[in-house]
Scaffold this motif. Structure first.
Motif, PDB file in Angstrom:
ATOM      1  N   VAL A 207       0.842  -1.184   0.000  1.00  0.00           N
ATOM      2  CA  VAL A 207       0.000   0.000   0.000  1.00  0.00           C
ATOM      3  C   VAL A 207       0.886   1.244   0.000  1.00  0.00           C
ATOM      4  CG1 VAL A 207      -1.795   1.239   1.244  1.00  0.00           C
ATOM      5  CG2 VAL A 207      -1.785  -1.277   1.227  1.00  0.00           C
ATOM      6  N   SER A 208       0.516   2.226  -0.817  1.00  0.00           N
ATOM      7  CA  SER A 208       1.255   3.485  -0.842  1.00  0.00           C
ATOM      8  C   SER A 208       1.077   4.215   0.489  1.00  0.00           C
ATOM      9  CB  SER A 208       0.751   4.363  -1.989  1.00  0.00           C
ATOM     10  OG  SER A 208       1.429   5.592  -2.004  1.00  0.00           O
ATOM     11  N   LEU A 209       2.183   4.693   1.030  1.00  0.00           N
ATOM     12  CA  LEU A 209       2.151   5.306   2.358  1.00  0.00           C
ATOM     13  C   LEU A 209       2.312   6.810   2.271  1.00  0.00           C
ATOM     14  CD1 LEU A 209       4.472   2.823   4.287  1.00  0.00           C
ATOM     15  CD2 LEU A 209       1.977   2.869   4.283  1.00  0.00           C
ATOM     16  N   PRO A 210       1.707   7.552   3.228  1.00  0.00           N
ATOM     17  CA  PRO A 210       1.989   8.989   3.337  1.00  0.00           C
ATOM     18  C   PRO A 210       3.465   9.217   3.652  1.00  0.00           C
ATOM     19  CG  PRO A 210       0.045   8.369   4.614  1.00  0.00           C
ATOM     20  CD  PRO A 210       0.691   7.089   4.188  1.00  0.00           C
ATOM     21  N   ALA A 211       3.925  10.426   3.391  1.00  0.00           N
ATOM     22  CA  ALA A 211       5.346  10.742   3.537  1.00  0.00           C
ATOM     23  C   ALA A 211       5.894  10.421   4.925  1.00  0.00           C
ATOM     24  CB  ALA A 211       5.586  12.207   3.180  1.00  0.00           C
ATOM     25  N   PRO A 212       5.214  10.778   6.028  1.00  0.00           N
ATOM     26  CA  PRO A 212       5.772  10.440   7.352  1.00  0.00           C
ATOM     27  C   PRO A 212       5.945   8.938   7.564  1.00  0.00           C
ATOM     28  CG  PRO A 212       4.046  12.108   7.551  1.00  0.00           C
ATOM     29  CD  PRO A 212       3.969  11.580   6.159  1.00  0.00           C
ATOM     30  N   GLN A 213       4.939   8.145   7.143  1.00  0.00           N
ATOM     31  CA  GLN A 213       5.046   6.702   7.303  1.00  0.00           C
ATOM     32  C   GLN A 213       6.126   6.133   6.385  1.00  0.00           C
ATOM     33  OE1 GLN A 213       1.311   4.543   7.274  1.00  0.00           O
ATOM     34  NE2 GLN A 213       0.180   6.350   7.962  1.00  0.00           N
ATOM     35  N   GLN A 214       6.251   6.713   5.188  1.00  0.00           N
ATOM     36  CA  GLN A 214       7.301   6.263   4.280  1.00  0.00           C
ATOM     37  C   GLN A 214       8.677   6.529   4.891  1.00  0.00           C
ATOM     38  OE1 GLN A 214       6.751   4.625   1.457  1.00  0.00           O
ATOM     39  NE2 GLN A 214       8.929   4.386   1.018  1.00  0.00           N
ATOM     40  N   ALA A 215       8.826   7.663   5.546  1.00  0.00           N
ATOM     41  CA  ALA A 215      10.103   7.985   6.194  1.00  0.00           C
ATOM     42  C   ALA A 215      10.395   6.990   7.312  1.00  0.00           C
ATOM     43  CB  ALA A 215      10.068   9.404   6.741  1.00  0.00           C
ATOM     44  N   ARG A 216       9.366   6.616   8.081  1.00  0.00           N
ATOM     45  CA  ARG A 216       9.569   5.632   9.144  1.00  0.00           C
ATOM     46  C   ARG A 216       9.944   4.274   8.569  1.00  0.00           C
ATOM     47  NH1 ARG A 216       5.129   8.417  11.557  1.00  0.00           N
ATOM     48  NH2 ARG A 216       3.648   6.866  10.759  1.00  0.00           N
ATOM     49  N   LEU A 217       9.315   3.906   7.422  1.00  0.00           N
ATOM     50  CA  LEU A 217       9.646   2.638   6.771  1.00  0.00           C
ATOM     51  C   LEU A 217      11.105   2.635   6.324  1.00  0.00           C
ATOM     52  CD1 LEU A 217       9.009  -0.086   5.470  1.00  0.00           C
ATOM     53  CD2 LEU A 217       8.142   1.155   3.468  1.00  0.00           C
ATOM     54  N   GLN A 218      11.548   3.735   5.715  1.00  0.00           N
ATOM     55  CA  GLN A 218      12.938   3.817   5.279  1.00  0.00           C
ATOM     56  C   GLN A 218      13.887   3.739   6.470  1.00  0.00           C
ATOM     57  OE1 GLN A 218      14.024   4.050   1.785  1.00  0.00           O
ATOM     58  NE2 GLN A 218      11.951   3.222   1.826  1.00  0.00           N
ATOM     59  N   GLY A 219      13.478   4.366   7.578  1.00  0.00           N
ATOM     60  CA  GLY A 219      14.299   4.277   8.777  1.00  0.00           C
ATOM     61  C   GLY A 219      14.385   2.861   9.309  1.00  0.00           C
TER      62      GLY A 219
ATOM     63  N   VAL B 103       3.953  -8.485   4.001  1.00  0.00           N
ATOM     64  CA  VAL B 103       2.629  -7.868   4.003  1.00  0.00           C
ATOM     65  C   VAL B 103       2.372  -7.207   5.362  1.00  0.00           C
ATOM     66  CG1 VAL B 103       0.157  -8.295   3.730  1.00  0.00           C
ATOM     67  CG2 VAL B 103       1.799  -9.552   2.321  1.00  0.00           C
ATOM     68  N   THR B 104       2.893  -7.815   6.410  1.00  0.00           N
ATOM     69  CA  THR B 104       2.683  -7.287   7.764  1.00  0.00           C
ATOM     70  C   THR B 104       3.265  -5.890   7.914  1.00  0.00           C
ATOM     71  OG1 THR B 104       2.736  -9.512   8.691  1.00  0.00           O
ATOM     72  CG2 THR B 104       3.143  -7.689  10.212  1.00  0.00           C
ATOM     73  N   HIS B 105       4.497  -5.695   7.427  1.00  0.00           N
ATOM     74  CA  HIS B 105       5.181  -4.417   7.608  1.00  0.00           C
ATOM     75  C   HIS B 105       5.254  -3.586   6.326  1.00  0.00           C
ATOM     76  CE1 HIS B 105       6.260  -5.612  11.612  1.00  0.00           C
ATOM     77  NE2 HIS B 105       6.934  -6.667  11.190  1.00  0.00           N
ATOM     78  N   ASN B 106       4.649  -4.089   5.231  1.00  0.00           N
ATOM     79  CA  ASN B 106       4.631  -3.351   3.969  1.00  0.00           C
ATOM     80  C   ASN B 106       6.060  -2.954   3.547  1.00  0.00           C
ATOM     81  OD1 ASN B 106       3.424  -2.165   1.712  1.00  0.00           O
ATOM     82  ND2 ASN B 106       3.379  -0.151   2.695  1.00  0.00           N
ATOM     83  N   GLN B 107       6.931  -3.959   3.459  1.00  0.00           N
ATOM     84  CA  GLN B 107       8.318  -3.691   3.094  1.00  0.00           C
ATOM     85  C   GLN B 107       8.861  -4.841   2.250  1.00  0.00           C
ATOM     86  OE1 GLN B 107      10.041  -3.274   6.980  1.00  0.00           O
ATOM     87  NE2 GLN B 107      10.195  -5.483   7.353  1.00  0.00           N
TER      88      GLN B 107
END
Length: 221
Positions: free
Chosen positions: A4-16, A93-97
């Motif tokens: 699922v496409s994530l908003p910018a803050p969540q995308q930043a957390r995923l990258q972190g 799928v759990t963590h969308n990564q």
């Protein structure tokens, strides 16, 4: 299943989170030659002997949970001693990564099968074997999957010939794949590639229109 496409803050957390995983693998996991983010995805390069422990950890660890193996493919570098890359693409799928795991091997050394972790890997490994010749030890059905049963060599190797003097076909009467010299069913023909319409003043079926044009031309003359 696509992530699922994530908003910018969540995308930043995923990258972190992926960056933290990369650092953990690079500093504490044995056999890993490199781990880092490439194109926003985590890419890990490891050795054959560490493949199964690493894959088991990636599937089962709570902060990983890569439940799905989306793809397995090969890459051929003929100039290297271990000429093949075997590339595993996993999805959580759990963590969308996502993560990409890469190992190397040669034409003679088998790679441990991961079909016991992801049953779909059985088909992917058969495809990699069929097209590149990479062997997978422990695969329950190590047969060709795309080419004919009697096919020789591996068509996605860089040194596979693109032309030749033999052809492979299925013989209906013998009920088997046969290999035989190429046979051309018609004689060689020399084409001049000149359009049949060049030099023609009147096209077939256009005779009346041509007569009208000629009459107008004479009248004007």
């Amino acid at each position: 299943m696509a992530e699922v496409s994530l908003p910018a803050p969540q995308q930043a957390r995923l990258q972190g989170r992926l960056g933290a995983l990369a650092f953990s693998f690079a500093t504490s996991w044995p056999g890993i030659s490199s781990a880092g983010l490439e194109g926003g995805e985590l890419v890990v390069r490891t050795t054959r002997d560490q493949l199964l422990p690493l894959m088991t950890f990636l599937r089962d660890a709570p902060h990983c949970r890569f439940e799905q193996m989306m793809d397995l493919c090969g890459v051929d570098y003929p100039s290297r001693a271990e000429r093949f890359d075997v590339v595993y693409n996993l999805l959580s799928v759990t963590h969308n990564q996502r993560i990409r795991v890469i190992i190397t091997t040669d034409a003679a050394t088998p790679v441990a099968s991961v079909a016991g972790l992801w049953p779909s890997a059985c088909w992917w490994e058969r495809e990699c074997y069929d097209l590149f010749g990479v062997q997978f030890s422990g695969n329950p059905d190590m047969r060709r999957i795309l080419t004919d049963d009697g096919f020789e060599d591996f068509p996605l190797r860089k040194d596979f010939p693109l032309t030749g003097y033999e052809e492979v076909r299925y013989d209906v009467e013998r009920r088997e794949v046969v290999k035989e010299p190429v046979s051309l069913v018609q004689d060689f023909r020399n084409f001049d590639f000149v359009s049949p319409w060049e030099g023609m003043l009147t096209l077939p079926g256009d005779e009346k229109a041509h007569e009208v044009r000629q009459h107008i031309k004479r009248s004007r003359g």
